[in-house]
Structure formats: C-alpha cells, structure tokens
Design a protein around this motif. Structure first.
Motif, PDB file in Angstrom:
ATOM      1  N   GLY A 150     -36.870 139.273 108.657  1.00 42.34           N
ATOM      2  CA  GLY A 150     -35.487 139.602 108.933  1.00 42.34           C
ATOM      3  C   GLY A 150     -34.597 139.670 107.705  1.00 42.34           C
ATOM      4  N   GLU A 151     -35.083 139.236 106.543  1.00 36.91           N
ATOM      5  CA  GLU A 151     -34.249 139.263 105.347  1.00 36.91           C
ATOM      6  C   GLU A 151     -34.083 140.681 104.809  1.00 36.91           C
ATOM      7  N   ARG A 152     -33.053 140.832 103.982  1.00 34.18           N
ATOM      8  CA  ARG A 152     -32.765 142.077 103.280  1.00 34.18           C
ATOM      9  C   ARG A 152     -32.992 141.816 101.802  1.00 34.18           C
ATOM     10  N   VAL A 153     -33.864 142.622 101.176  1.00 38.95           N
ATOM     11  CA  VAL A 153     -34.253 142.407  99.791  1.00 38.95           C
ATOM     12  C   VAL A 153     -34.000 143.677  98.989  1.00 38.95           C
ATOM     13  N   LEU A 154     -33.428 143.507  97.801  1.00 38.69           N
ATOM     14  CA  LEU A 154     -33.235 144.600  96.860  1.00 38.69           C
ATOM     15  C   LEU A 154     -34.186 144.386  95.699  1.00 38.69           C
ATOM     16  N   GLU A 155     -35.053 145.375  95.444  1.00 42.96           N
ATOM     17  CA  GLU A 155     -35.900 145.316  94.250  1.00 42.96           C
ATOM     18  C   GLU A 155     -35.371 146.314  93.237  1.00 42.96           C
ATOM     19  N   VAL A 156     -35.162 145.845  92.028  1.00 45.66           N
ATOM     20  CA  VAL A 156     -34.670 146.675  90.932  1.00 45.66           C
ATOM     21  C   VAL A 156     -35.841 146.979  90.012  1.00 45.66           C
ATOM     22  N   GLY A 157     -36.045 148.271  89.720  1.00 48.86           N
ATOM     23  CA  GLY A 157     -37.163 148.664  88.862  1.00 48.86           C
ATOM     24  C   GLY A 157     -38.471 148.614  89.626  1.00 48.86           C
ATOM     25  N   CYS A 158     -38.510 149.266  90.765  1.00 48.06           N
ATOM     26  CA  CYS A 158     -39.656 149.141  91.681  1.00 48.06           C
ATOM     27  C   CYS A 158     -40.925 149.835  91.208  1.00 48.06           C
ATOM     28  N   GLY A 159     -40.829 150.711  90.212  1.00 48.43           N
ATOM     29  CA  GLY A 159     -42.034 151.397  89.752  1.00 48.43           C
ATOM     30  C   GLY A 159     -42.725 152.119  90.893  1.00 48.43           C
ATOM     31  N   ALA A 160     -44.040 151.978  90.970  1.00 46.78           N
ATOM     32  CA  ALA A 160     -44.836 152.676  91.981  1.00 46.78           C
ATOM     33  C   ALA A 160     -44.791 152.011  93.352  1.00 46.78           C
ATOM     34  N   GLY A 161     -44.008 150.950  93.507  1.00 46.04           N
ATOM     35  CA  GLY A 161     -43.791 150.378  94.837  1.00 46.04           C
ATOM     36  C   GLY A 161     -44.770 149.328  95.292  1.00 46.04           C
ATOM     37  N   VAL A 162     -45.533 148.750  94.365  1.00 49.03           N
ATOM     38  CA  VAL A 162     -46.518 147.733  94.751  1.00 49.03           C
ATOM     39  C   VAL A 162     -45.824 146.489  95.304  1.00 49.03           C
ATOM     40  N   LEU A 163     -44.801 145.996  94.605  1.00 42.78           N
ATOM     41  CA  LEU A 163     -44.078 144.831  95.099  1.00 42.78           C
ATOM     42  C   LEU A 163     -43.294 145.178  96.364  1.00 42.78           C
ATOM     43  N   VAL A 164     -42.810 146.396  96.464  1.00 42.67           N
ATOM     44  CA  VAL A 164     -42.118 146.846  97.682  1.00 42.67           C
ATOM     45  C   VAL A 164     -43.015 146.623  98.894  1.00 42.67           C
ATOM     46  N   THR A 165     -44.289 146.966  98.763  1.00 45.40           N
ATOM     47  CA  THR A 165     -45.240 146.805  99.870  1.00 45.40           C
ATOM     48  C   THR A 165     -45.330 145.345 100.296  1.00 45.40           C
ATOM     49  N   ALA A 166     -45.460 144.450  99.330  1.00 41.92           N
ATOM     50  CA  ALA A 166     -45.561 143.026  99.642  1.00 41.92           C
ATOM     51  C   ALA A 166     -44.269 142.505 100.260  1.00 41.92           C
ATOM     52  N   LEU A 167     -43.138 142.926  99.721  1.00 38.73           N
ATOM     53  CA  LEU A 167     -41.851 142.480 100.263  1.00 38.73           C
ATOM     54  C   LEU A 167     -41.629 143.004 101.674  1.00 38.73           C
ATOM     55  N   ALA A 168     -41.963 144.267 101.917  1.00 42.36           N
ATOM     56  CA  ALA A 168     -41.794 144.851 103.249  1.00 42.36           C
ATOM     57  C   ALA A 168     -42.654 144.122 104.279  1.00 42.36           C
ATOM     58  N   ALA A 169     -43.862 143.737 103.892  1.00 41.22           N
ATOM     59  CA  ALA A 169     -44.726 142.980 104.803  1.00 41.22           C
ATOM     60  C   ALA A 169     -44.109 141.618 105.116  1.00 41.22           C
ATOM     61  N   ALA A 170     -43.505 140.995 104.110  1.00 43.53           N
ATOM     62  CA  ALA A 170     -42.926 139.661 104.300  1.00 43.53           C
ATOM     63  C   ALA A 170     -41.683 139.687 105.171  1.00 43.53           C
ATOM     64  N   VAL A 171     -40.835 140.709 105.021  1.00 47.09           N
ATOM     65  CA  VAL A 171     -39.585 140.725 105.778  1.00 47.09           C
ATOM     66  C   VAL A 171     -39.751 141.268 107.185  1.00 47.09           C
TER      67      VAL A 171
END
Length: 177
Positions: free
Chosen positions: A22-43
C-alpha cells in the motif's frame, strides 16, 4: 545477480527501504528498472513512480515492468528529478542508488524530496564505496545537503557487496519517526 535479476546491492537497498503493501515509493535514477520491480512487488497495490533522466533507460524499465505499468502500479518518468512532473503526489519513501546529485552541491533534488515526501516518510540512499573514506564523505555531504532542507540522517551502514561495498543512508525529518 540473483535469479530474479536483482544485484546484492539493489537487494540490500530494497531491504533498507522496507516498502510495505500500500505504500507509495519514488525511485530517483531508476535505470533499467531492476529496483522498480522489487519495489513494485513489495508495495503490492501501492504505487511506484520511477524517474530517470535517460529516456532510453525509462524505455528499458517500461519493458521490464510492463505488467505493473499496465496495471497502473508503476509510473515511469523520463526527466531529471528537478524537472519531473510529479503533480501533487506524495510518497512514503524516496530511494536512489548511486545518484551523486544528492550529495553534490547544490543538490536541488532535496527541494523536490522535501516537497513530495509524506509526513513520517523516509529517504534511503545507496552508494557504491569505491575508495577508502567514500562512505564517510558521502554520508557527511548528504547530511549537509539534506540538513539544509530539514532532514537528518537516522541510520547509516556499509555492507560488503560485490564488486564494491555499498553504503546506505536513511534520512527523515526530525520528529517524523
């Protein structure tokens, strides 16, 4: 890289962020989106907004996270953070890995973070430690730049990831928890 494609460094940072459903997360400098994937799974049903100044990297992040983008759980923005259209969104966490702008003067990115971080929110920065003293220097410069915008370092660590150790810095507004 692990089987899921997340490096030890990004897994470490994701663990420090500890994004919750349920959280809202902003990633700065996401590059190819690897961390985005992990964050999206967590939220889960929360939301991740990822910003990168490179349109090419944002395209790669969109390919990697296609389903989450189509579901509206991930939004990608091709712009520098100070130019990104974030509207009136607020975030429970802001995360960046190896984004030198946060510890290199004048660091106007902190002005954006101060505007979009929700009360009680946290900022987590990760930095590759390539030389002795880098972690201390990055921590001190980050504390100075963030301190000018009302943030304080609440936790810092260094872990022996490969190929370089990773320093993590968590910041919050004093009184926010």
């Amino acid at each position: 890289m692990s089987a899921r494609g997340v490096s030890a460094r990004l897994a470490l940072v994701a663990g420090v962020v500890a994004a919750a459903p349920g959280e809202r997360v902003l990633e700065v400098g996401c590059g190819a989106g690897v961390l985005v994937t992990a964050l999206a799974a967590a939220v889960g049903d929360g939301r991740v907004v990822a910003v990168d100044r490179s349109a090419r990297m944002v395209e790669a992040a969109a390919r990697r996270n296609r389903a989450a983008v189509e579901e509206g759980r991930v939004r990608l923005v091709a712009a520098a953070l100070v130019d990104a259209e974030l509207g009136h969104e607020s975030f429970d966490a802001v995360v960046a890995v190896d984004v030198r702008a946060f510890w290199t003067p004048p660091a106007p990115e902190w002005d954006v973070v101060a505007r979009v971080l929700a009360p009680g929110g946290r900022v987590v920065l990760g930095a590759s430690v390539m030389r002795a003293g880098d972690a201390d220097r990055v921590r001190a410069e980050t504390a100075r730049a963030a301190g000018e915008r009302g943030f304080a370092v609440t936790a810092a660590a260094q872990v022996g990831t490969v190929p370089f150790p990773t320093a993590t810095i968590e910041l919050r507004r004093p009184g926010d928890g």
